[in-house]
Design an enzyme around this catalytic site. Sequence first.
Site, short mmCIF file in Angstrom:
data_model
loop_
_atom_site.label_atom_id
_atom_site.label_comp_id
_atom_site.label_asym_id
_atom_site.label_seq_id
_atom_site.Cartn_x
_atom_site.Cartn_y
_atom_site.Cartn_z
N TYR A 76 -8.67 -3.80 -6.89
CA TYR A 76 -9.60 -2.71 -5.75
C TYR A 76 -11.03 -3.15 -6.12
O TYR A 76 -11.60 -2.64 -5.14
CB TYR A 76 -9.15 -1.59 -5.88
CG TYR A 76 -7.88 -1.16 -6.04
CD1 TYR A 76 -6.66 -1.75 -5.21
CD2 TYR A 76 -7.14 0.13 -6.22
CE1 TYR A 76 -5.52 -1.36 -5.22
CE2 TYR A 76 -5.93 0.64 -6.14
CZ TYR A 76 -5.14 -0.24 -5.50
OH TYR A 76 -3.75 0.21 -5.39
N HIS A 112 1.14 -4.63 -11.39
CA HIS A 112 0.74 -4.36 -10.27
C HIS A 112 2.18 -4.90 -9.11
O HIS A 112 2.21 -4.13 -8.27
CB HIS A 112 -0.65 -5.16 -9.44
CG HIS A 112 -1.23 -4.33 -8.28
ND1 HIS A 112 -2.41 -4.14 -8.06
CD2 HIS A 112 -0.56 -3.66 -7.25
CE1 HIS A 112 -2.65 -3.51 -7.01
NE2 HIS A 112 -1.58 -2.96 -6.50
#
Length: 282
Positions: free
Chosen positions: A50, A115
């Site tokens: 992000y 992730h």
Amino acid sequence: MVPKFYKLSNGFKIPSIALGTYDIPRSQTAEIVYEGVKCGYRHFDTAVLYGNEKEVGDGIIKWLNEDPGNHKREEIFYTTKLWNSQNGYKRAKAAIRQCLNEVSGLQYIDLLLIHSPLEGSKLRLETWRAMQEAVDEGLVKSIGVSNYGKKHIDELLNWPELKHKPVVNQIEISPWIMRQELADYCKSKGLVVEAFAPLCHGYKMTNPDLLKVCKEVDRNPGQVLIRWSLQHGYLPLPKTKTVKRLEGNLAAYNFELSDEQMKFLDHPDAYEPTDWECTDAP
């Protein structure tokens, strides 16, 4: 009643709603997070991908520094995730240090996730070894996975070197991608199921079934979708770039959907992901 906290398999408590921070512009992230803490959020979810870990930390630290006597670090639950390119033992070791450096004022990471499973078995397990060491060193409190399918979870749980079990699996779940079999399997193995994209990235806000239930309970679509997730026993991660919506999303704690309304919203045969799909990765 849905709980404000779930208990993780390692004994730690995790707030049952998190503020997701994916795709919030970096320039706005610290302020959104700060306003989020002020209105009651205690769980914040970010990732290396992000690009806003520092800003998420800055928003939390601003709140902590405002009233050190009453605003305690232990009240906050901070999650981040290692990206695919950081998989592998040496890369993960360095990446974990970097993740902590980004939010050094927080002193530790509450939850660190892989992730995705996309880098393959060898690198997944090497990464887990590095994550386990981070727990032993006190850098990280809990570790978990994201986008893992059943076979990835089994691979990890059956790994001879497993010392710290995964406490969560973060996957996309909504009424239109329920993943019931995977969610039930995670729960049976002691993993809390975190639901990312619980608001379907906004694609379902005018869905007639959803709007019918909204009218019945006098709530907005976001609140109903968050509540649906909570009543299924999941941990939703709603995201908003709008300060005024922060408090409204937390109001999902304040009403209840009937069994009939829950069943009406359930679409067990639907498969409509709004994000990437890698639970079926090799």
